[in-house]
Design an enzyme around this catalytic site. Structure first.
Site, short mmCIF file in Angstrom:
data_model
loop_
_atom_site.label_atom_id
_atom_site.label_comp_id
_atom_site.label_asym_id
_atom_site.label_seq_id
_atom_site.Cartn_x
_atom_site.Cartn_y
_atom_site.Cartn_z
N HIS A 443 -105.97 -33.57 -51.91
CA HIS A 443 -106.25 -33.62 -50.47
C HIS A 443 -104.92 -33.41 -49.48
CE1 HIS A 443 -103.83 -37.41 -49.44
NE2 HIS A 443 -104.53 -38.05 -50.65
N CYS A 462 -103.60 -40.55 -55.52
CA CYS A 462 -104.42 -39.22 -55.33
C CYS A 462 -103.11 -38.12 -55.32
CB CYS A 462 -104.91 -39.31 -53.93
SG CYS A 462 -106.60 -40.13 -54.05
#
Length: 542
Positions: A443, A462
């Site tokens: 992301h 992440c």
């Protein structure tokens, strides 16, 4: 003594004792004075002894793959492979050559019975010849297995390594080799990974092994060294970076320049501060670099042997993403990965869709560990960042400052927490989804300043992208999507838009502390998750 070392010593002692017991109690067919019979009868009787519980050893050497060895000989109706008229008679020297060659890949030749085989090849009595037969087969099987899928089992060393291991049927491979009666060394050589990066690591290992340890000054451990300080360790630092000589004990501008240049080349933060991380690299000697390469060669052997024509690979330790098409890197960018206490796992999954202007559905662990204390301290500030919450079972999200958090505990946290799209959204302006059990995805991020750091382990697991818009264009263009040229417009609209890929793209998240950089040179990075040592100890102890 480290726990793995104590375990290795205990195992070695147990094996040695068991081997001695075996030599005293081994099947009569392997001892001098046994009734004459054919090699086939001796092998059959030996396997029957294994079935009855005899310790699996031959010639004083514990067998590495007794189950596979038994399977091979039973499928051959107990006929020998290497003796007399066996299909690989005369190939023992080729196998020894292959065992020696495997040292260049990080293996220990003695682990594969090299000295014992060489001694037995000089003997002519029947027990020695039979022991030679078994050790040659065992060595071939272990070499095939370890070249094909790695010498150690990944989950035993690294719980975060979740990539599927390469597959190899060593017994079938040996049987095929007997049928072909081919060049043993060449057939085994074909089992090494064929990737160019693996070959580059092997070449670099050979170059390092060929050089002697340079007698350079080592900097003693101690407190952080910074510009303006003085002392003996500053002199050591100057001698280490600037060569032998008489130096002042002051950390001056010249030394700071040398330290920053060294840090930058080593992938460290070029801040001029010499702490444990810089000292680890600074004081490394030849053996340290070889260990680092050996750990990463083993990781390559853990990987599947085939990869798709198009895929994305994220190297956690290098903080780098590459998009690869037909073996060539067509897109590359820096990334931010998980903190050492929230490690990004190693796994593979397929990227199926991307979301522009996403909501961030806060994982439960982050909501309770990170966000709850902030909500208790100042819920209005978190509401201003776009955070909403709803009790489980409700359909309505409300701003977090509409809820009294004072008595909420992590154990009693019964809310779903999310952040609305916007400039402060933790996911930035887009996310790239590859559904997986670890809730890890790629992301964007509003914290763009972190990409100015050399070491970028700042996330909760992440992978944050330096250039998410470039990845979005690459994905949509290769998918033939009409919005490939409208990425900026999709972001600027502020609307949450989901685009599914017609052709999902495999993503491999890996961990290599020695690797080839964008220019094809072997580079080293600090072992931020402290994973290398366990692999090296297992390789040396096998």
């Amino acid at each position: 003594m480290p726990q793995p070392a104590r375990i290795a010593i205990a195992i070695a002692i147990a094996i040695a004792i068991a081997a001695c017991v075996f030599l005293a109690l081994a099947p009569a067919t392997l001892q001098a004075g046994a009734e004459p019979s054919t090699p086939r009868d001796h092998i059959r009787t030996y396997l029957e002894g294994l079935d009855a519980g005899d310790f699996p050893a031959a010639g004083g050497q514990p067998l590495l793959e007794p189950v596979l060895l038994s399977r091979v000989y039973r499928e051959r109706d107990h006929e020998p492979i290497w003796l007399d008229d066996g299909p690989l008679a005369g190939e023992a020297s080729q196998l020894l050559l292959a065992i020696g060659e495997s040292v260049a890949h990080g293996f220990s030749a003695e682990h594969y019975h090299r000295s014992a085989i060489e001694q037995l090849m000089q003997a002519g009595d029947l027990p020695s010849r039979l022991a030679l037969e078994l050790l040659l087969t065992d060595a071939f099987l272990a070499q095939a297995l370890h070249r094909g899928r790695g010498a150690v089992f990944p989950p035993n060393l690294d719980a975060d390594w979740q990539l599927p291991q390469a597959e190899v049927d060593a017994a079938a491979f040996l049987l095929q080799t007997t049928d072909a009666a081919g060049d043993v060394a060449a057939r085994l050589a074909a089992l090494w990974p064929v990737d160019q990066e693996y070959a580059a690591l092997v070449r670099r290992r050979a170059e390092i092994a060929a050089t002697g340890d340079e007698m350079t000054a080592r900097v003693a451990p101690g407190p952080l060294l910074r510009p303006g300080q003085s002392g003996d360790r500053v002199v050591m630092l100057k001698q280490r970076l600037m060569g032998p000589g008489d130096y002042s004990p002051v950390y001056d501008a010249d030394l700071e320049r040398e330290v920053k240049a060294f840090q930058l080349a080593a992938g460290l933060e070029p801040d001029g501060l010499v702490g444990d991380g810089t000292l680890e690299v600074l004081n490394a000697r030849r053996g340290s670099w070889i260990d680092r390469i050996d750990a990463n060669l083993e990781r390559w052997r853990w990987l599947p042997r085939t990869t798709p024509e198009t895929y994305i690979r994220v190297n956690i330790a290098a903080y780098r993403l590459r998009a690869i098409e037909n073996g060539e890197t067509t897109l590359a960018m820096n990334v931010i990965v998980g903190k050492p206490y929230r490690r990004t796992p190693v796994f593979t999954e397929t990227m199926k869709y991307l979301v522009f202007n996403p909501y961030w559905n806060v994982p439960f662990s982050i909501a309770t560990k990170d966000k709850l204390p902030l909500l208790k301290a100042d819920a209005a500030a978190e509401a201003a960042k776009g955070f909403d919450a709803k009790p489980r079972g409700s359909d309505v999200f409300v701003p977090v400052d509409a809820i009294d958090w004072s008595d909420v505990t992590p154990r009693g946290f019964d809310y779903l927490l999310r952040q609305r799209p916007g400039p402060q959204n933790a996911l930035g302006q887009m996310k790239f989804m590859m559904p997986n059990p670890y809730s890890v995805y790629l992301h964007d991020t509003p914290s763009r300043e972190l990409f100015g750091k050399q070491e970028r382990s700042f996330s909760s697991g992440c992978v944050r992208l330096e250039r998410p818009e470039a990845l979005a264009r690459w994905l949509l263009a290769r998918d033939g999507h009409r919005d490939a040229g409208r990425v900026a417009n999709l972001v600027a609209s502020g609307e949450t838009t989901t685009i599914y890929l017609k052709t999902p793209v495999p993503v491999y998240i890996v961990y290599f502390t020695a690797f080839t950089d964008d220019d094809g040179h072997v580079a080293f990075r600090r072992d931020i998750y402290a994973r290398d040592r366990a692999i090296v100890e297992a390789l040396r102890g096998t």
